[in-house]
Design a protein around this motif. Structure first.
Motif, PDB file in Angstrom:
ATOM      1  N   GLU A 224      -6.381  15.618  12.608  1.00  0.00           N
ATOM      2  CA  GLU A 224      -6.745  16.932  13.130  1.00  0.00           C
ATOM      3  C   GLU A 224      -6.364  17.051  14.596  1.00  0.00           C
ATOM      4  N   ARG A 225      -6.534  15.969  15.344  1.00  0.00           N
ATOM      5  CA  ARG A 225      -6.175  15.985  16.766  1.00  0.00           C
ATOM      6  C   ARG A 225      -4.664  16.051  16.944  1.00  0.00           C
ATOM      7  N   TYR A 226      -3.922  15.321  16.115  1.00  0.00           N
ATOM      8  CA  TYR A 226      -2.457  15.387  16.210  1.00  0.00           C
ATOM      9  C   TYR A 226      -1.941  16.755  15.754  1.00  0.00           C
ATOM     10  N   ALA A 227      -2.539  17.294  14.717  1.00  0.00           N
ATOM     11  CA  ALA A 227      -2.111  18.615  14.236  1.00  0.00           C
ATOM     12  C   ALA A 227      -2.314  19.677  15.309  1.00  0.00           C
ATOM     13  N   ALA A 228      -3.354  19.526  16.107  1.00  0.00           N
ATOM     14  CA  ALA A 228      -3.602  20.490  17.180  1.00  0.00           C
ATOM     15  C   ALA A 228      -2.493  20.469  18.224  1.00  0.00           C
ATOM     16  N   LEU A 229      -1.740  19.362  18.273  1.00  0.00           N
ATOM     17  CA  LEU A 229      -0.603  19.267  19.183  1.00  0.00           C
ATOM     18  C   LEU A 229       0.668  19.857  18.590  1.00  0.00           C
ATOM     19  N   GLY A 230       0.633  20.150  17.277  1.00  0.00           N
ATOM     20  CA  GLY A 230       1.814  20.661  16.613  1.00  0.00           C
ATOM     21  C   GLY A 230       2.488  19.671  15.682  1.00  0.00           C
ATOM     22  N   ILE A 231       1.877  18.497  15.499  1.00  0.00           N
ATOM     23  CA  ILE A 231       2.437  17.519  14.563  1.00  0.00           C
ATOM     24  C   ILE A 231       2.240  18.030  13.141  1.00  0.00           C
ATOM     25  N   GLY A 232       3.329  18.045  12.368  1.00  0.00           N
ATOM     26  CA  GLY A 232       3.250  18.561  11.011  1.00  0.00           C
ATOM     27  C   GLY A 232       3.489  17.534   9.924  1.00  0.00           C
ATOM     28  N   LEU A 233       3.890  16.305  10.328  1.00  0.00           N
ATOM     29  CA  LEU A 233       4.207  15.262   9.353  1.00  0.00           C
ATOM     30  C   LEU A 233       3.765  13.923   9.904  1.00  0.00           C
ATOM     31  N   VAL A 234       3.057  13.146   9.095  1.00  0.00           N
ATOM     32  CA  VAL A 234       2.694  11.784   9.462  1.00  0.00           C
ATOM     33  C   VAL A 234       3.307  10.842   8.433  1.00  0.00           C
ATOM     34  N   THR A 235       4.029   9.847   8.923  1.00  0.00           N
ATOM     35  CA  THR A 235       4.685   8.871   8.058  1.00  0.00           C
ATOM     36  C   THR A 235       3.981   7.529   8.202  1.00  0.00           C
ATOM     37  N   ILE A 236       3.729   6.894   7.048  1.00  0.00           N
ATOM     38  CA  ILE A 236       2.959   5.652   7.026  1.00  0.00           C
ATOM     39  C   ILE A 236       3.647   4.661   6.101  1.00  0.00           C
ATOM     40  N   ALA A 237       3.731   3.410   6.517  1.00  0.00           N
ATOM     41  CA  ALA A 237       4.241   2.344   5.664  1.00  0.00           C
ATOM     42  C   ALA A 237       3.086   1.738   4.876  1.00  0.00           C
ATOM     43  N   PRO A 238       3.238   1.556   3.571  1.00  0.00           N
ATOM     44  CA  PRO A 238       2.165   0.926   2.800  1.00  0.00           C
ATOM     45  C   PRO A 238       1.747  -0.397   3.430  1.00  0.00           C
ATOM     46  N   PRO A 239       0.479  -0.537   3.827  1.00  0.00           N
ATOM     47  CA  PRO A 239       0.036  -1.734   4.547  1.00  0.00           C
ATOM     48  C   PRO A 239      -0.540  -2.813   3.634  1.00  0.00           C
ATOM     49  N   THR A 240      -0.271  -2.752   2.344  1.00  0.00           N
ATOM     50  CA  THR A 240      -0.858  -3.688   1.389  1.00  0.00           C
ATOM     51  C   THR A 240       0.238  -4.351   0.566  1.00  0.00           C
ATOM     52  N   PRO A 241      -0.073  -5.433  -0.156  1.00  0.00           N
ATOM     53  CA  PRO A 241       0.906  -6.066  -1.041  1.00  0.00           C
ATOM     54  C   PRO A 241       1.202  -5.237  -2.294  1.00  0.00           C
ATOM     55  N   ASP A 242       0.507  -4.124  -2.461  1.00  0.00           N
ATOM     56  CA  ASP A 242       0.674  -3.278  -3.645  1.00  0.00           C
ATOM     57  C   ASP A 242       1.058  -1.862  -3.215  1.00  0.00           C
ATOM     58  N   PRO A 243       2.335  -1.629  -2.906  1.00  0.00           N
ATOM     59  CA  PRO A 243       2.727  -0.298  -2.436  1.00  0.00           C
ATOM     60  C   PRO A 243       2.545   0.790  -3.483  1.00  0.00           C
ATOM     61  N   VAL A 244       2.644   0.434  -4.750  1.00  0.00           N
ATOM     62  CA  VAL A 244       2.457   1.433  -5.803  1.00  0.00           C
ATOM     63  C   VAL A 244       1.009   1.893  -5.828  1.00  0.00           C
ATOM     64  N   GLY A 245       0.071   0.938  -5.872  1.00  0.00           N
ATOM     65  CA  GLY A 245      -1.341   1.294  -5.897  1.00  0.00           C
ATOM     66  C   GLY A 245      -1.764   2.028  -4.642  1.00  0.00           C
ATOM     67  N   TRP A 246      -1.224   1.601  -3.492  1.00  0.00           N
ATOM     68  CA  TRP A 246      -1.561   2.275  -2.241  1.00  0.00           C
ATOM     69  C   TRP A 246      -1.061   3.715  -2.254  1.00  0.00           C
ATOM     70  N   THR A 247       0.156   3.923  -2.729  1.00  0.00           N
ATOM     71  CA  THR A 247       0.710   5.279  -2.771  1.00  0.00           C
ATOM     72  C   THR A 247      -0.075   6.149  -3.746  1.00  0.00           C
ATOM     73  N   GLU A 248      -0.481   5.581  -4.862  1.00  0.00           N
ATOM     74  CA  GLU A 248      -1.329   6.325  -5.798  1.00  0.00           C
ATOM     75  C   GLU A 248      -2.624   6.755  -5.124  1.00  0.00           C
ATOM     76  N   GLY A 249      -3.240   5.848  -4.370  1.00  0.00           N
ATOM     77  CA  GLY A 249      -4.460   6.190  -3.660  1.00  0.00           C
ATOM     78  C   GLY A 249      -4.235   7.274  -2.617  1.00  0.00           C
ATOM     79  N   MET A 250      -3.108   7.202  -1.929  1.00  0.00           N
ATOM     80  CA  MET A 250      -2.802   8.206  -0.907  1.00  0.00           C
ATOM     81  C   MET A 250      -2.641   9.592  -1.525  1.00  0.00           C
ATOM     82  N   VAL A 251      -1.854   9.701  -2.591  1.00  0.00           N
ATOM     83  CA  VAL A 251      -1.580  11.034  -3.137  1.00  0.00           C
ATOM     84  C   VAL A 251      -2.777  11.589  -3.901  1.00  0.00           C
ATOM     85  N   THR A 252      -3.654  10.712  -4.381  1.00  0.00           N
ATOM     86  CA  THR A 252      -4.821  11.172  -5.128  1.00  0.00           C
ATOM     87  C   THR A 252      -5.995  11.507  -4.221  1.00  0.00           C
ATOM     88  N   ASP A 253      -6.280  10.622  -3.268  1.00  0.00           N
ATOM     89  CA  ASP A 253      -7.514  10.741  -2.496  1.00  0.00           C
ATOM     90  C   ASP A 253      -7.329  11.264  -1.069  1.00  0.00           C
TER      91      ASP A 253
END
Length: 289
Positions: A252-281
């Motif tokens: 919310e603080r970054y969006a107030a500056l005009g940021i419209g996209l945040v990019t994140i590298a999966p920080p776990t040994p399971d990028p599939v499960g992490w990505t599922e969690g990101m898009v779902t929750d």
């Protein structure tokens, strides 16, 4: 706010046999889940903080071409191509091919390069910092000329092209350019002059990003460029799946500056499960910001 997934680490359990399937499943999960941008690093050797040269690393544009065939909607880019890695004319042709075959989903992510060891290891010249930035600016000029109606010569200090022919043209007429980095004198000036997307780091927090954006705005004013026409993005380090409320509060603080996209590298040994969690929750709530 939109979400980008940066697939930077291939060293996951049983990577020798599961690397391709895991990468593909992560990509399709991101694509079907509404992720805006899918990126890979453009390195030949893995970076030291992620294990170094003796860990697996795929060449970026071959990987992006493969991912283009496994996805339908998500934008695709290297984050980012080092200008020293490929001759600019060939780079423009390569990313144009990715754009055409993906139906207009490519970005040209580019920067000045920094990883000297991989250059030395594979016998690629690694000029001084000043020369790399000169080459970066010429590469940006070459790409834009190849995507214009001017197919004549380009005569620069470092690159000379007799003909800047590029057929077929990109689907949208040109490929959007993302410049990675936050150097105030050179990089952000080039963002203002040539780029469609900037990519900033969050190491210095919201105040640091706010300062970089103010510098970018100053460059835009001086160059008579529409500051609001540039998409603003950040790289975020953390695990929003485990700390969703804190992450969304930060966004919310970054969006107030005009940021419209945040990019994140999966920080776990399971990028599939992490990505599922990101898009779902996480992503449904992120999109409301």
């Amino acid at each position: 706010m939109e979400l980008g997934v940066h697939y930077a680490n291939f060293t996951h359990p049983e990577w020798e046999s599961k690397l391709t399937d895991r990468l593909a499943e992560t990509a399709t999960t991101a694509d079907q889940g509404g992720v805006s941008l899918l990126t890979v690093m453009d390195h030949w050797f893995q970076m030291i903080p992620i294990g170094g040269p003796f860990q697996p690393m795929l060449e970026s544009y071959s990987t992006l071409g493969y991912l283009a065939g496994r996805t339908e909607r998500v934008r695709l880019s290297a984050l980012v191509t080092g200008v020293t890695y490929r001759h600019p004319g060939l780079l423009a042709k390569t990313v144009t091919t990715l754009d055409v075959l993906s139906g207009g989903r490519a970005l040209l992510g580019i920067g000045a390069a920094w990883y000297e060891r991989e250059h030395q290891g594979l016998g690629v010249p690694f000029p001084s910092t000043g020369e790399r930035f000169e080459r970066l600016e010429e590469a940006l000029q070459i790409a834009n000329q190849m995507w214009s109606d001017d197919d004549g010569p380009y005569d620069g200090k470092h690159y000379q092209l007799a003909e800047t022919i590029c057929l077929p043209k990109p689907v949208r007429g040109r490929v959007p350019i993302l410049i990675g980095g936050s150097g105030e004198r050179k990089t952000l000036r080039m963002v203002a002059q040539y780029a469609d997307v900037c990519n900033l780091f969050t190491a210095d927090g919201v105040d640091g990003v706010a300062h970089k954006l103010s510098v970018l705005r100053e460059h835009c004013t001086r160059l008579v460029r529409d500051y609001d026409a540039i998409e603003k993005s950040i790289m975020y380090h953390g695990n929003p799946v485990e700390s969703t409320d804190a992450f969304l509060s930060d966004m919310e603080r970054y969006a107030a500056l005009g940021i419209g996209l945040v990019t994140i590298a999966p920080p776990t040994p399971d990028p599939v499960g992490w990505t599922e969690g990101m898009v779902t929750d996480v992503l449904p709530r992120l999109k409301t910001i």
